[in-house]
Write a protein that holds these residues in place. Sequence first.
Motif, PDB file in Angstrom:
ATOM      1  N   ILE A   1      81.483  95.472 -61.658  1.00  0.00           N
ATOM      2  CA  ILE A   1      81.714  94.495 -60.581  1.00  0.00           C
ATOM      3  C   ILE A   1      81.843  93.063 -61.124  1.00  0.00           C
ATOM      4  O   ILE A   1      81.169  92.149 -60.644  1.00  0.00           O
ATOM      5  CB  ILE A   1      80.594  94.565 -59.520  1.00  0.00           C
ATOM      6  CG1 ILE A   1      79.209  94.402 -60.177  1.00  0.00           C
ATOM      7  CG2 ILE A   1      80.666  95.856 -58.728  1.00  0.00           C
ATOM      8  CD1 ILE A   1      78.075  94.216 -59.168  1.00  0.00           C
ATOM      9  N   PRO A   2      82.709  92.828 -62.095  1.00  0.00           N
ATOM     10  CA  PRO A   2      82.812  91.473 -62.653  1.00  0.00           C
ATOM     11  C   PRO A   2      83.275  90.428 -61.643  1.00  0.00           C
ATOM     12  O   PRO A   2      82.786  89.298 -61.632  1.00  0.00           O
ATOM     13  CB  PRO A   2      83.829  91.633 -63.789  1.00  0.00           C
ATOM     14  CG  PRO A   2      84.638  92.827 -63.399  1.00  0.00           C
ATOM     15  CD  PRO A   2      83.678  93.747 -62.715  1.00  0.00           C
ATOM     16  N   ALA A   3      84.220  90.812 -60.771  1.00  0.00           N
ATOM     17  CA  ALA A   3      84.730  89.847 -59.794  1.00  0.00           C
ATOM     18  C   ALA A   3      83.654  89.462 -58.783  1.00  0.00           C
ATOM     19  O   ALA A   3      83.541  88.291 -58.396  1.00  0.00           O
ATOM     20  CB  ALA A   3      85.945  90.427 -59.078  1.00  0.00           C
ATOM     21  N   ARG A   4      82.853  90.435 -58.361  1.00  0.00           N
ATOM     22  CA  ARG A   4      81.779  90.135 -57.408  1.00  0.00           C
ATOM     23  C   ARG A   4      80.728  89.231 -58.039  1.00  0.00           C
ATOM     24  O   ARG A   4      80.178  88.340 -57.379  1.00  0.00           O
ATOM     25  CB  ARG A   4      81.142  91.431 -56.914  1.00  0.00           C
ATOM     26  CG  ARG A   4      82.050  92.269 -56.019  1.00  0.00           C
ATOM     27  CD  ARG A   4      81.296  93.455 -55.456  1.00  0.00           C
ATOM     28  NE  ARG A   4      82.151  94.273 -54.601  1.00  0.00           N
ATOM     29  CZ  ARG A   4      81.735  95.365 -53.952  1.00  0.00           C
ATOM     30  NH1 ARG A   4      80.459  95.748 -54.067  1.00  0.00           N
ATOM     31  NH2 ARG A   4      82.557  96.049 -53.204  1.00  0.00           N
ATOM     32  N   ILE A   5      80.445  89.470 -59.305  1.00  0.00           N
ATOM     33  CA  ILE A   5      79.470  88.623 -59.997  1.00  0.00           C
ATOM     34  C   ILE A   5      79.994  87.189 -60.097  1.00  0.00           C
ATOM     35  O   ILE A   5      79.270  86.230 -59.839  1.00  0.00           O
ATOM     36  CB  ILE A   5      79.174  89.192 -61.396  1.00  0.00           C
ATOM     37  CG1 ILE A   5      78.436  90.521 -61.269  1.00  0.00           C
ATOM     38  CG2 ILE A   5      78.354  88.200 -62.223  1.00  0.00           C
ATOM     39  CD1 ILE A   5      78.226  91.246 -62.574  1.00  0.00           C
ATOM     40  N   ALA A   6      81.267  87.054 -60.459  1.00  0.00           N
ATOM     41  CA  ALA A   6      81.860  85.715 -60.556  1.00  0.00           C
ATOM     42  C   ALA A   6      81.872  85.024 -59.198  1.00  0.00           C
ATOM     43  O   ALA A   6      81.703  83.804 -59.106  1.00  0.00           O
ATOM     44  CB  ALA A   6      83.273  85.815 -61.116  1.00  0.00           C
ATOM     45  N   HIS A   7      82.062  85.813 -58.129  1.00  0.00           N
ATOM     46  CA  HIS A   7      82.107  85.238 -56.778  1.00  0.00           C
ATOM     47  C   HIS A   7      80.758  84.670 -56.354  1.00  0.00           C
ATOM     48  O   HIS A   7      80.690  83.814 -55.460  1.00  0.00           O
ATOM     49  CB  HIS A   7      82.572  86.297 -55.773  1.00  0.00           C
ATOM     50  CG  HIS A   7      82.945  85.732 -54.433  1.00  0.00           C
ATOM     51  ND1 HIS A   7      82.029  85.634 -53.399  1.00  0.00           N
ATOM     52  CD2 HIS A   7      84.104  85.210 -53.974  1.00  0.00           C
ATOM     53  CE1 HIS A   7      82.623  85.090 -52.350  1.00  0.00           C
ATOM     54  NE2 HIS A   7      83.891  84.816 -52.658  1.00  0.00           N
ATOM     55  N   LEU A   8      79.677  85.131 -56.974  1.00  0.00           N
ATOM     56  CA  LEU A   8      78.357  84.579 -56.674  1.00  0.00           C
ATOM     57  C   LEU A   8      78.261  83.113 -57.093  1.00  0.00           C
ATOM     58  O   LEU A   8      77.465  82.351 -56.534  1.00  0.00           O
ATOM     59  CB  LEU A   8      77.266  85.381 -57.397  1.00  0.00           C
ATOM     60  CG  LEU A   8      77.072  86.837 -56.968  1.00  0.00           C
ATOM     61  CD1 LEU A   8      76.062  87.511 -57.868  1.00  0.00           C
ATOM     62  CD2 LEU A   8      76.632  86.920 -55.506  1.00  0.00           C
ATOM     63  N   PHE A   9      79.096  82.713 -58.064  1.00  0.00           N
ATOM     64  CA  PHE A   9      79.072  81.346 -58.566  1.00  0.00           C
ATOM     65  C   PHE A   9      80.057  80.438 -57.847  1.00  0.00           C
ATOM     66  O   PHE A   9      79.799  79.249 -57.682  1.00  0.00           O
ATOM     67  CB  PHE A   9      79.387  81.331 -60.070  1.00  0.00           C
ATOM     68  CG  PHE A   9      78.328  81.977 -60.917  1.00  0.00           C
ATOM     69  CD1 PHE A   9      77.330  81.211 -61.506  1.00  0.00           C
ATOM     70  CD2 PHE A   9      78.329  83.343 -61.137  1.00  0.00           C
ATOM     71  CE1 PHE A   9      76.347  81.804 -62.286  1.00  0.00           C
ATOM     72  CE2 PHE A   9      77.362  83.949 -61.916  1.00  0.00           C
ATOM     73  CZ  PHE A   9      76.364  83.181 -62.492  1.00  0.00           C
TER      74      PHE A   9
END
Length: 220
Positions: free
Chosen positions: A98-106
């Motif tokens: 889930i790299p995109a979801r992790i980046a979206h947290l920022f």
Amino acid sequence: PAGASIFVEIAIFALVTSLIATFGRLPLAGHEVALQCASTTFMVPFAISAATSVRVGHAIGRIRAGTATLANAVAAGWSGIGIGAAFMLCASVLLLTIPARIAHLFTPDPGVIAAAVPLLLVAAGFQFFDGVQITATGALRGAGNTTTPFLTQLVCYWCIGMPLGIYLGFHHKLGAVGLWLGLLIALTCGAFALCFFWYKTTLFLPARILMKTENPQSGE
């Protein structure tokens, strides 16, 4: 040497940040997102590394007192390495899935997310090796060997990883990803080398312990 090895590792990430800044705003923003994730996960094996140093050192002390065996010291080192590697393997799976979801947290910025995702995938590749190299460093420190980790990290980071990262990032136009691939190579080389040195250290521990027992005034 222990402090110098930490400086060597921090300095290479600082230099990579400075080099990525030359690529523009979005690559730098993506780099900061990925670096924050990698730094956060690194704190767990970093703490395990400190605990491993203590456990190995205590085991060696008990051997000298006759209340433990070499197997206890060896197990303390390898168990620390294994626990650190296991945690980072879980972190790697999370970054891969889930790299995109992790980046979206920022940030909700799609440009920054797009820049961060490839770097998070590279970070997923070196999570395991990062966990191994830092906990192996802790095991070696517990055995009284602080010079070998410092020299290993100096060679792997600055003589192998950094030149290759610059080559991939600038010559092959891979940008931030190329520089992060250099970090991946550096951490992989460091993990294998430090595990090898820890294994060699366990072979020579009996002689070192005997020497210290017979001559307690001698320094490491």
